[in-house]
Design an enzyme around this catalytic site. Sequence first.
Site, PDB file in Angstrom:
ATOM      1  CB  CYS A  50      -0.939   0.009   1.202  1.00 42.80           C
ATOM      2  SG  CYS A  50      -0.094  -0.095   2.796  1.00 42.80           S
ATOM      3  CG  HIS A  99      15.676   0.536  -1.572  1.00 41.83           C
ATOM      4  ND1 HIS A  99      15.151   1.654  -0.954  1.00 41.83           N
ATOM      5  CD2 HIS A  99      14.621  -0.084  -2.170  1.00 41.83           C
ATOM      6  CE1 HIS A  99      13.849   1.715  -1.183  1.00 41.83           C
ATOM      7  NE2 HIS A  99      13.503   0.671  -1.910  1.00 41.83           N
TER       8      HIS A  99
END
Length: 575
Positions: A50, A99
Site C-alpha cells: 500500500c 535499499h
Amino acid sequence: MSLLVVGLSHRSAPVSVLERAALSPDAQAKLLQDTLAAEPAAEAAVLATCNRIELYADVDKFHAGVAELSTLLAQHSGVGLEELTPFLYVHYEDRAVHHLFSVACGLDSMVVGEGQILGQIKDALARAQELHTAGRLLNDLFQQALRVGKRAHSETGIDRAGQSLVTFGLEQLAGRAGVEAWAAGKRALVIGAGSMSSLAAATLARAGVAEIVIANRTPDRAERLAQILNEGGGTGSARAVAMADVAAELTRADVAVSCTGATGLVLRADAVAAALEGRADGPVAVTAAPAHAPVQPQKSDEDGCPVGLGARGGAGFSVMGEAAVAGMDAAALEQHGAWVDNAPGEQVTHAVDPAAEAEAIAALAAVGRVPERRGPADETVPDRRTPLLALLDLAMPRDIDAAVHRLDAVHLVDIESLAEASADAPMAADVDQVRGIVSEEVASFSAAQRAAHITPTVVALRTMAADVVASEITRLDGRLPELGEKQRAEITQTVRRVVDKLLHAPTVRVKQLASEPGGAGYADALRTLFDLDPETVAAVSRAERPSGADQPPGRELTNHQQSTNQPIDPNRGRA
C-alpha cells in the site's frame, strides 16, 4: 551482479499518485512477464504494497534498464510516464541491495519498525518463483532480505521504534485514551479478509471489542477469519457477513476498518452519511466542517471560480479544506489560487511574509495539497461533535471516500493522514543499530555475490586442467604400454597433485580478490590468461542455477562498461 530497482513509495510520491499507480495481482504478474521479455532484464520481481511499488531486475545495461523498467511501470500502472517519472527513484547494485534490506527491516516503512513488510517481501518472492521470473540473483537477494529483517527484529528493539500500520492507525483513532480503553466494548466492522484486514481484526480482538463483523467478497475467507477469531479466546464474538450487508452493519458499528484490493471506492461519503442517518444515535448533518469561523461570507460556485470551487473573501489559498481539492493537479490549484487572490470584494489582509507564504504554497501545490487559510489568532474554534463512527482506511488505492472528512460525526484516518502523523513519531535509538546491521549484511551479501560470480570461471579452469591431465595420461599409455597398473596410477596421481598445487594458490587468491569491491574484473582476467572458452563458463553457470529458476543467473557489468555507461549517479538521481 547488475541489480537494478526502479520504484516509488510514500517517501517519493503523494498518496494520490500511489493510489493511481497501485497494481492488482494480475497486473503484477503481467508486469513480471513483460519485464522478463524486455531485452535488458534477465530476472524480475515486483514488491507492491500500500506504500510502495518497486520493480527489481537483473539487467546488463544500466541506462537501458532504467528506461525499460520505468516505461513498464508506467504502462502497467496506468499513470503516464511523464507524470510518473518525477516520483521514481533508482538504486543500482550495492545501493539496491541496501535499499531492500532497509525495507525488510522496516526502516523505510511509513511507521518505522513495522514487521508486516516481511510477509509482503515473502509474497513478492513466492510470486516471482511461481512465474519463474526469479533466478539465482533475486532468489538469493530476497531470501537474504528476509533473514536480515528477522535478525533486525530479534537482535534490536526496532519494534519499539514503531508499530504496525494497523496499530498505528488505531492509535490515531483512539487518541490519548489508548487503544484498549478506546476499543473496549465497541462494535467493529472489518471490510476485507486479506493479510492487513486479518491483522486489523486480530488487533481489535486483543484490544477488547465486544463484536467483530467480517465482510468480504469471498464469503469462505470471511467465515474462516471469524472462526479463527472466535477460537482465539477473545472476550468478544466474531461473525461473517456478505459485502451486500455492509451498509446495514455500518449503522451498528462504532469503528470500521477497510483494506480490500478493490480498484474503486468501497465506502462512499453518501453511503456513510446514510448509515449515520439510520443510527439510533440520531441523524447527522453533512457539513463542510470548517476549522475556524469564516472571516467573510463564503462565495458560491457561481462567483466565477475557473475550477468550480467557491472561496472565502480573505486573501490567499482557502476553500473548504484539503478534501475539497483532493485529486486536483498543480495547474488547477494555481488557477484557483489566482482567482481567489483577484476575486472582487473586501480583502482581509493578515500580517504574513509574502515570500515565505509563496514558498510554502509552491511546496504544497507540488504534491497536490492546498492549505486551509487559518483565521486570526483570536478566532474561536467551535467544538465538533463527538465522533459516532471511527473509520480506518488502510487500502491503496483508498477504499473510503476522502469526502467522509466532511461528516461531523465521523473520524477518518487514512494512509495520507498516517503519513503526516508518522512524520512526527519519535525514533528509537535502536534504529541506528539496525542501520549498522543493514550495512554489515549488505557488505557480506555483495562479497558473496562477487565471489559466486567468479566461481564458474574457477570451475571451468579446473575442468580444463583435469582434461589436460587426462589427455597426457592417455598419451603416456600410448608411448609406454608396458607400464603396470600400479605405476600408471602413481604417475596419474602425481600429475594431478602437481596441477592442484599449481592452481590452489591462484584460485583461492582470485576468489578473495573478487569478493572485494571492484573485483569484477578478475573473472575476465582469469578467462583471458588461461584462454578459457566462454561457452564452458556459461555451461557451468547454468548447471549451478537453483532448481525452479528458468532464467540465467545474474550478470555483472565490467569496470569499463560501468565507467562508460553511467554518467550520472544511479543511486541518488531520479529515473
